[in-house]
Design a protein around this motif. Structure first.
Motif, PDB file in Angstrom:
ATOM      1  N   LYS B   9       0.615   1.546  -1.889  1.00  0.00           N
ATOM      2  CA  LYS B   9       0.310   1.096  -0.532  1.00  0.00           C
ATOM      3  C   LYS B   9      -1.127   0.582  -0.528  1.00  0.00           C
ATOM      4  CE  LYS B   9       3.249   3.882   2.445  1.00  0.00           C
ATOM      5  NZ  LYS B   9       4.138   2.874   2.993  1.00  0.00           N
ATOM      6  N   VAL B  11      -4.100  -1.385   1.669  1.00  0.00           N
ATOM      7  CA  VAL B  11      -4.565  -1.825   2.982  1.00  0.00           C
ATOM      8  C   VAL B  11      -5.527  -2.988   2.783  1.00  0.00           C
ATOM      9  CG1 VAL B  11      -5.779  -1.163   5.083  1.00  0.00           C
ATOM     10  CG2 VAL B  11      -4.339   0.497   3.904  1.00  0.00           C
ATOM     11  N   VAL B  37       1.030  -5.166   0.455  1.00  0.00           N
ATOM     12  CA  VAL B  37      -0.228  -5.214   1.206  1.00  0.00           C
ATOM     13  C   VAL B  37       0.024  -5.197   2.709  1.00  0.00           C
ATOM     14  CG1 VAL B  37      -2.166  -6.738   1.770  1.00  0.00           C
ATOM     15  CG2 VAL B  37      -1.578  -6.311  -0.611  1.00  0.00           C
ATOM     16  N   ARG B  38      -0.726  -4.381   3.433  1.00  0.00           N
ATOM     17  CA  ARG B  38      -0.662  -4.337   4.899  1.00  0.00           C
ATOM     18  C   ARG B  38      -1.960  -4.878   5.454  1.00  0.00           C
ATOM     19  NH1 ARG B  38       3.301  -4.023   3.268  1.00  0.00           N
ATOM     20  NH2 ARG B  38       4.766  -2.321   3.064  1.00  0.00           N
TER      21      ARG B  38
END
Lengths: 288, 447, 207, 663
Positions: B9, B11, B37-38
């Motif tokens: 995860k 960011v 990717v967030r």
């Protein structure tokens, strides 16, 4: 101020009169010079044209011998330039310092400033002090001050005056009572480093400089470099052959002219060693 | 994402004008990249606080990417320049704390660089995937790795004979004169501590009380911590200061905490002070022995010696550790933290009325004195002193748990010096390094 | 020089990078304004004007540059360096080119200059200082201009300017060792830089 | 408790092809605080928008997340949609599941999972959103134009003709600027003063323009729409109201006697002399003289006073003093122009020692019919008509070593013009031009340069000049022609240096006063080099002309008109609306270290004093001027105590998103 004196090779041979007159003048003016013991050649142009390391390591060898002096004093413009550039690069570049240490076996951080005698006369002593000590002013003598190339170039490292229109020598000799003419070839190169290899080329450059000095009305040319001196003085015969002009222009070291004004006996100035004799000009002046 | 391989995860904090638009362009151009990717969109990298990176790590992100406009292209002129300086320091700090630097990514992606964005995301995802999951949660030690310990080599301290006594006498005379003069209401100096071989701060307000004041090698506290506080008695405060304490004053002047004329400084020429029977480590390599700001300077300083700062050796040893060892080194120390905030109270430059640690909405620092809470607290404390800490050592001296806070502070001071050629507490007129920038600040870490 | 052909890119950038490394100045900065040519006191004597030398360096025309007479006729007066609007240190470029030419054995264009340089350094190496008279004699012997400036000899002797015994020596052993060390170090540095590594790798991005 | 509505758009097949929109909607419905979740084919279509409006009303939504394309595409659309349903537009957020999801991923599972998370991030964020109201700033519809050259004149006239009031401030005694000094202008060769003078007179007579000459802006306070400007009107010592412009004073001033005057005439750049009381040039506006106190005998030793005695209008008043006035304006146009580098900067070109080495502006005066030689080309040293003139381009420009590294842009053109005009005046003369490149991009520009070469016989030599010196009444110019690869030596009678265009000295101080960024050379910076070329980062301050970068007249006039249109646009409203996403300070916790002020690129941070009821000062804290703040958030990041929040991007909102990633 105490000065470690670097005479330079030419001042032991062809230009011994430069060394002699410089010492006499400094003596008169109370400038204490102590010769660097066992100094070696600065390497001149051949060194930097052959190896950058060599061109720094040779001066470093000499500079490392300087102890307890406020500055290194030089008279020859070429030695001045080489020593000053070496000291500048040693100060700026730690890696070079290490390489020089390996090559020369001495440590030199370029901390003692390298100065030219003109710089010392103008900025440490001051022209007023010179003017006070003048005994026989050079009144009526028109001088073309010739600085040559290496005294002011490259300006970022060596210049102690305006590189395009230097005034220091003019001011020193004006203090000695001479009339310094304005002329355009103050800093044009005479090609001296080619003197040995290409006298033909050098002759043209010498001719240009002599012509401009004459056209500006100069009686004599003053120089601060033994190579310039050889070129302009000794080559006048070649110039006459190549260009058909006989200048008969005396070329003196600025220290010789200054010495005359300070009342140094001629023996201490080596005027007899000049190829184009200054006698006629000086006599005419004395008569006038 | 249902495969067996580890799917990290990540960011991404991006600015609205360049990178967000660049990512949109990658979409309109149908460039394919991994789905890990967030993006969290903010107006400008100037708004992307380094503490957001910490927050993401605290919340379990495997990698963090920060991206904005190229230098010179900031929509707000200079946001990215300011951000670049902050990341330069913060990144080094996380590295020093043992966060693997490979998990943090910084880049400039313009609105036209869709391809760069797509490639960047692919590379970031691939890198983090290869690194695997983080080896421990935020504030927890890595299993199976010992927490290395550091030893220090104390430098013996020799007080120059007689000098302290003469200085003390002159200082007391000055203090009396000031109090008698009326303008000064309180003199803050040192008095004999409860135990022999100690000194403690003393507040005197009458000439008679002045005789309590002492001056010796035990006067290590930085009294500048009282400079910005409102005195109990009317009149100005006069402070007894060592040259290093004066640096705090410079910081306080820069930050408008007081004006120079608000305080009288009785400067003490310095010979170094003692800590645990030896020369205080920060004194070993100290070059500033004579106060520069003070109104009178009392005595003649002992000239600085060529001794090396023993703490630099410690920092070098920490830097030689593997990231997991470094991480555990710090977790080992931080695990003792009681969140008593003595470090904060002792710090002359922690002058906020409401510390970020106490801000409840939102919670920047987990409140409990556990792994995550302690790590976040110490990271924020060090970060807020970056470019400001004057290395007075008060925090470490005050810590009841003996956490070597000075190492973190000193490391960041080094980073600031190397990156921005700035030393805190030297020039009251200088702009603090995190409030200014140069267009040619180094940015090797930004791709 | 093959007219109309820029050297192959790798060769070109490699040469450019080498000149840059040795001279400490970036030849790519030259924008061909010609101020160097305009001010050079020796333009009349050379085969290439200084701006042209810079251009050929930019184009990677290694042979044309290293074989030119101009690089040897440069008097190192630094007029070009002083006035260059782009802060290119041409004098250092000329030094670098002479050194490269000497290493490549390409000194035919101005043999007499190379001989003069070697002569002076030989004198320094053996004596620590220059012996001018020996220098003149050697130069004439080696260039087969046996009687060049011969008429000056008597005049100079008369004036005391040429004294066969006059010159002192300085720190000979130190100087000799220095020359040997420099030769050894530079040979080693050359060997290191010519091993398989691409010549342009120290500059990065050019290849 | 939040009641969030989530609306998933298929965007036809654009999203739905790789994202299972129904599943995303299903997932969204399970999130805490979500009251309604639905997917639809085209959310931006009319029925799509109606669907949102209806849902807001029916479900009493407190926040909306639209998961569709990029907010750069439709954020405005959906904010309007929610506003129509009575919800504050800033309670609507978008999850970008098209550009940043469906279009960049092929794996339907992965894309759907990511879309779910992106929705979750935005749901968590929107819960912390608050209603924001647009900021209204009143606008004073009056403009200040600084600088009375062609840029300032054009901007002032355009604004005034648009019906708004203008204050034009000029530092010198007359407007006109450099353009009034020029002879003829390229590429048409129309007489500069002939086209300039009518404009100057129009300024003077325009009812909407207040002209302050011999005046300087001293202080600028306030912000867009609401500036307070302090202007110092220097004492002319001549009453503008009484003076008739008869010129009697100038002609009688003893300092102005043609033979004896020592006062260099600034308008002729020192090529002529002037009296101590003077009008800078015959067409000056206003046609009112000014006393140069430094050279006036009355002011120096109390004697004389001739001008006062001869003035028929009794306008000369030695007792006049500077006046300071304050004006309220809503917008500022900076048009302070340029200077040329002195021709004495170059040691190798004589360092100012040779009278016959002049700069381009001086040559303009030699060419001008109103110039010191009446338009005859005569050289300064001896008045001889020069038969050989050397023009040196790039003297100082494109010279990082001695001058400035940038191109001054106009020199190629005016040098070609000079060569041409010289040839028109001295038919037997020869012009040589040393140049590096010819930059003649512009309508009819290259044709103009070609004409100078092909028809007017100017010899163009491609190379720089190394040095020049004086000999026998001539200037020996040593240059090179790199095209033929050889040095060139020319004996010239006059040398004209096209010296670099530089920012006005003091432009940096003015920029600081206006909070406008400027570059290392003092040129003021535009807000965006392409898209906002006349605006600055200081809202309400606009640029016109060469104060921004070297420019020729057409460009300057175009930019001045553009600046004027920006001002008129701003003035079209009584109130200005600004985005409410600005910073706000918690005054309770702020300690006033003002680090925020140091990082704010817009000067939006003000100092606010906090006092108790009795008026005792408690502390000074930061305050954000909402009219100036652009919403970058640098202050919020810098504040150690967390006392500044950026509305729309608060710490809570960011934390909520970070936490939502970690779930």
């Amino acid at each position: 101020m105490s000065y470690a004196y670097f005479p330079g090779c030419s001042q032991q041979g062809m230009a011994a009169e430069f060394d002699r007159s410089a010492r006499s003048v400094c003596d008169r003016l109370g400038i204490a010079l102590s010769e660097i013991p066992d100094w070696v050649c600065c390497g001149a142009t051949p060194a930097h044209a052959t190896s950058h390391l060599l061109s720094i390591a040779l001066p470093a060898l000499t500079l490392a011998k300087v102890k307890d002096a406020d500055a290194v004093a030089t008279v020859c413009a070429a030695c001045y330039s080489r020593l000053r550039i070496a000291s500048h690069e040693l100060r700026e570049d730690a890696e070079l310092r290490a390489r020089v240490k390996e090559a020369a076996g001495v440590e030199c951080a370029g901390e003692v400033p390298v100065r030219h005698l003109l710089d010392i006369l103008c900025n440490d002593l001051g022209v007023a002090a010179i003017r006070e000590r003048v005994k026989r002013p050079l009144a009526g003598l028109k001088v073309a001050c010739y600085y040559g190339c290496l005294l002011m170039r490259p300006p970022k490292v060596v210049a102690f005056d305006d590189p395009e229109n230097p005034r220091v020598m003019d001011e020193v000799l004006a203090a000695a009572g001479a009339e310094c003419v304005e002329w355009p070839y103050k800093t044009e190169c005479c090609g001296a480093s080619l003197s040995l290899a290409r006298p033909d080329v050098v002759c043209k450059l010498a001719n240009d400089i002599l012509r401009e000095a004459r056209d500006a009305g100069a009686h004599v040319i003053a120089v601060a470099c033994p190579l310039c001196h050889t070129n302009l003085d000794l080559r006048q015969a070649d110039v006459a052959r190549q260009y058909g002009v006989r200048y008969e222009m005396p070329v003196l070291f600025f220290t010789q002219l200054l010495g005359l004004a300070l009342g140094v006996p001629e023996k201490g100035l080596g005027l007899n060693r000049l190829i184009v004799s200054p006698k006629p000009v000086l006599e005419k002046l004395a008569a006038a | 994402m249902m495969s067996d391989t580890f799917e990290p995860k990540i960011v991404a904090f991006v600015c609205n004008w360049c990178t967000y638009t660049g990512a949109d362009l990658a979409g309109t151009s149908r460039m394919q990249y991994p789905a890990n990717v967030r993006i969290i969109k903010l107006p400008c990298t100037g708004r992307i606080s380094p503490l957001f990176i910490m927050k993401a790590l605290e919340q379990g992100a495997d990698g963090v990417l920060v991206s904005g406009c190229h230098p010179g292209d900031c929509h707000y002129t200079a946001g990215n320049y300011h951000a670049r300086r902050k990341y330069t320091i913060f990144r080094e700090m996380l590295h020093f704390l043992g966060v693997e630097p490979e998990r943090l990514f910084f880049s400039w992606v313009s609105a036209a660089e869709g391809r760069k964005w797509a490639d960047l995301v692919a590379e970031v995802t691939d890198t983090v995937r290869r690194l695997g999951p983080r080896r421990s949660a935020w504030g927890e030690p890595v299993e199976g790795i010992a927490a290395p310990r550091l030893s220090a080599n104390p430098v013996p301290f020799e007080a120059p004979a007689g000098t302290f006594a003469a200085q003390a006498e002159a200082m007391r005379e000055k203090a009396k004169a000031l109090l008698a003069g009326g303008e000064v209401g309180t003199v803050i100096g040192y008095e004999q501590g409860t135990l022999p071989g100690t000194a403690r701060p003393a507040f005197v307000s009458t000439p008679e009380e002045v005789d309590r004041l002492v001056w010796n090698e035990h006067c290590h506290q930085n009294l500048a911590v009282y400079a910005a506080r409102k005195p109990a008695k009317p009149g100005k405060v006069a402070l007894v200061v060592k040259p290093c304490d004066e640096r705090s004053l410079v910081g306080l002047l820069q930050e408008n905490r007081l004006a120079r004329e608000d305080v009288v400084l009785i400067g003490m020429a310095c010979h170094g002070v003692q800590s645990e029977g030896a020369l205080a480590p920060r004194c070993a390599a100290c070059q500033t022995r004579t106060p520069a700001l003070a109104d009178p300077v009392i005595g003649e300083a002992t000239p600085p010696t060529a001794t090396a700062d023993p703490r630099l050796e410690q920092i070098a040893r920490i830097e030689q550790m593997a990231p997991a060892e470094r991480w555990n080194f710090w977790q080992g120390h931080f695990s003792r933290c009681l969140k008593c905030y003595a470090c904060r109270a002792a710090c002359s430059l922690c002058t906020c009325e409401r510390c970020l640690a106490e801000k409840a909405q939102p919670r920047w620092i987990p409140a409990p004195p556990d792994g995550a809470g302690n790590l976040s607290w110490h990271a924020v404390r060090a970060w807020h002193l970056a470019g400001r800490c004057v290395d007075c050592g008060a925090c470490s001296a005050a810590c009841p748990a003996d956490i070597p806070l000075y190492l973190l502070n000193l490391k960041l001071a080094q980073v600031v010096k190397d990156a921005f050629d700035y030393e805190a507490g030297r020039d009251p007129a200088a702009a603090p390094p995190l409030t200014t920038y140069r267009e040619d600040d180094a940015q090797e870490f930004i791709r | 020089m093959k007219l109309g052909s820029v050297a192959r890119e790798k060769t070109r950038s490699g040469f450019l990078a080498e000149v840059r490394r040795r001279s400490g100045t970036n030849p790519a900065d030259c924008y061909q304004c010609g101020k160097c040519t305009a001010g050079c006191p020796l333009t009349f004597a050379g085969d290439l004007d200084p701006a042209r030398v810079m251009r050929l360096v930019q184009l990677g025309q290694r042979d044309a540059v290293l074989q030119s007479r101009t690089i040897w006729l440069c008097a190192s007066c630094e007029t070009c360096t002083t006035r260059c609007p782009q802060e290119v240190d041409l004098a250092s470029v000329m030094d670098a080119l002479r050194i490269m030419a000497r290493e490549a054995g390409l000194t035919q264009a101005a043999r007499e200059v190379a001989i003069a340089n070697a002569g002076l350094l030989g004198s320094v190496k053996s004596r620590g200082r220059v012996h001018e008279m020996m220098l003149v004699l050697q130069q004439n012997l080696r260039t087969l201009h046996l009687f060049r400036d011969a008429e000056k000899g008597p005049v100079l002797m008369l004036k005391g300017k040429m004294d066969p015994l006059g010159h002192k020596r300085g720190a000979r052993d130190q100087v000799r060792r220095l020359f040997e060390n420099v030769a050894r170090m530079e040979a080693a540095e050359r060997a290191a830089s010519t091993t398989p590594r691409c010549a342009c790798s120290d500059e990065g991005g050019e290849a | 408790m939040a009641r969030v509505g989530v609306f998933i758009c298929h965007c036809g097949e654009n999203i739905a092809r790789t994202v299972d929109c129904a599943r995303v909607a299903e997932y969204a419905a399970t999130l805490p605080g979500v009251a309604h979740a639905v997917d639809y084919r085209y959310m931006c279509s009319d029925p799509g928008q109606r669907l949102i409006e209806t849902a807001i009303r029916e479900h009493g939504l407190t926040g909306v997340v639209v998961a569709s394309c990029s907010p750069h595409m439709h954020e405005v659309t959906f904010r309007r949609t929610v506003a129509r349903a009575g919800l504050n537009p800033f309670l609507c957020e978008m999850a970008n599941i098209r550009e940043q999801c469906s279009w960049v991923h092929e794996d339907r599972e992965a894309a759907t999972a990511k879309a779910c998370e992106l929705v979750r991030l935005m749901v968590e964020k929107v819960k912390w959103n608050t209603a924001l109201e647009p900021i209204h700033v009143p606008v004073t519809r009056k403009a200040l134009v600084i600088g009375g050259g062609i840029a300032g004149i054009q901007a002032a006239l355009d604004i005034a003709n648009g019906g708004r009031e203008v204050i034009l401030v000029e530092k010198g005694p007359s407007i006109g600027g450099h353009m009034a000094q020029l002879s003829e202008t390229f590429p048409t060769l129309d007489c500069s003063q002939c086209i300039m003078t009518p404009r100057m007179v129009e300024v003077k007579n325009h009812p909407n323009i207040t002209l302050y000459t011999y005046a300087e802006v001293e202080k600028v306070d306030g912000y867009i729409g609401n500036f307070a400007v302090t202007i110092r009107k220097k004492a002319r010592c001549v009453d503008e109201a009484l003076c008739t412009g008869c010129g009697e004073c100038q002609s009688k001033c003893p300092q102005g006697k043609l033979k004896t005057s020592v006062i260099p005439n600034e308008f002729d750049l020192g090529l002529s002399r002037r009296p101590a009381i003077y009008v800078p040039f015959p067409q000056a506006v206003p046609n009112v003289p000014v006393i140069d106190k430094e050279h006036c005998r009355y002011f120096q030793d109390g004697k004389c006073g001739v001008c006062q005695k001869v003035c028929p209008a009794k306008a000369v008043d030695f007792t006049q003093t500077d006046q300071v006035v304050t004006e309220q304006v809503g917008a500022i146009v900076v048009a302070t122009g340029y200077d040329v580098m002195s021709s004495g900067e170059y040691g190798e070109y004589g360092g100012g020692r040779y009278p016959d080495v002049i700069d381009g502006l001086q040559f303009e005066r030699l060419l001008s019919a109103s110039g010191p030689t009446g338009g005859e080309v005569k050289r300064p040293s001896d008045g001889k008509v020069p038969e050989t003139v050397v023009f040196i381009a790039c003297a100082g420009s494109r010279d990082r070593s001695h001058g400035v590294p940038y191109c001054s842009k106009i020199c190629c053109m005016y040098t070609a013009k000079h060569a041409m005009l010289y040839k028109h005046k001295v038919h037997h003369g020869q012009a040589y031009v040393f140049y590096m490149d010819i930059r003649a991009g512009g309508k009819n520009y290259d044709e103009f340069v070609r004409r100078a070469i092909e028809e007017e016989g100017a010899v163009y030599l491609r190379g720089r000049v190394s040095r020049l010196y004086q000999k026998d009444g001539q200037l020996i110019v040593k240059g090179a022609d790199t095209l033929s690869g050889q040095p060139v030596e020319i004996a010239a009678d006059l040398v004209v240096l096209a010296t670099a265009i530089q920012a006005r000295p003091g432009s940096d101080a003015l920029a600081q006063m206006l909070k406008v960024p400027y570059d290392g050379y003092g040129f003021l910076s535009e807000a965006h080099p392409k898209l906002r070329p006349v605006e600055t980062n200081s809202a309400g301050v606009y640029l016109a002309g060469a104060c921004q970068a070297p420019k020729d007249i057409p460009e300057t006039v175009a930019q001045a008109s553009a600046a004027a249109s920006k001002v008129l646009g701003l003035f079209s409203m009584e109130q200005m609306e600004r985005e409410p996403t600005v910073s706000v300070v918690n005054e309770r916790t702020c300690i006033g270290c003002f680090d925020c002020e140091r990082v704010c690129p817009f000067g939006a941070i003000e100092h606010r004093e906090i006092r108790d009821r009795r008026g005792n000062l408690l502390k000074v804290v930061s305050h954000v001027n909402e009219g100036v703040c652009a919403g970058c958030g640098a202050c919020a990041t810098t504040c150690r105590s967390g006392s500044i929040e950026l509305r729309g991007y608060t710490d809570e909102q960011v934390f909520a998103q970070i936490a939502a990633v970690g779930v």
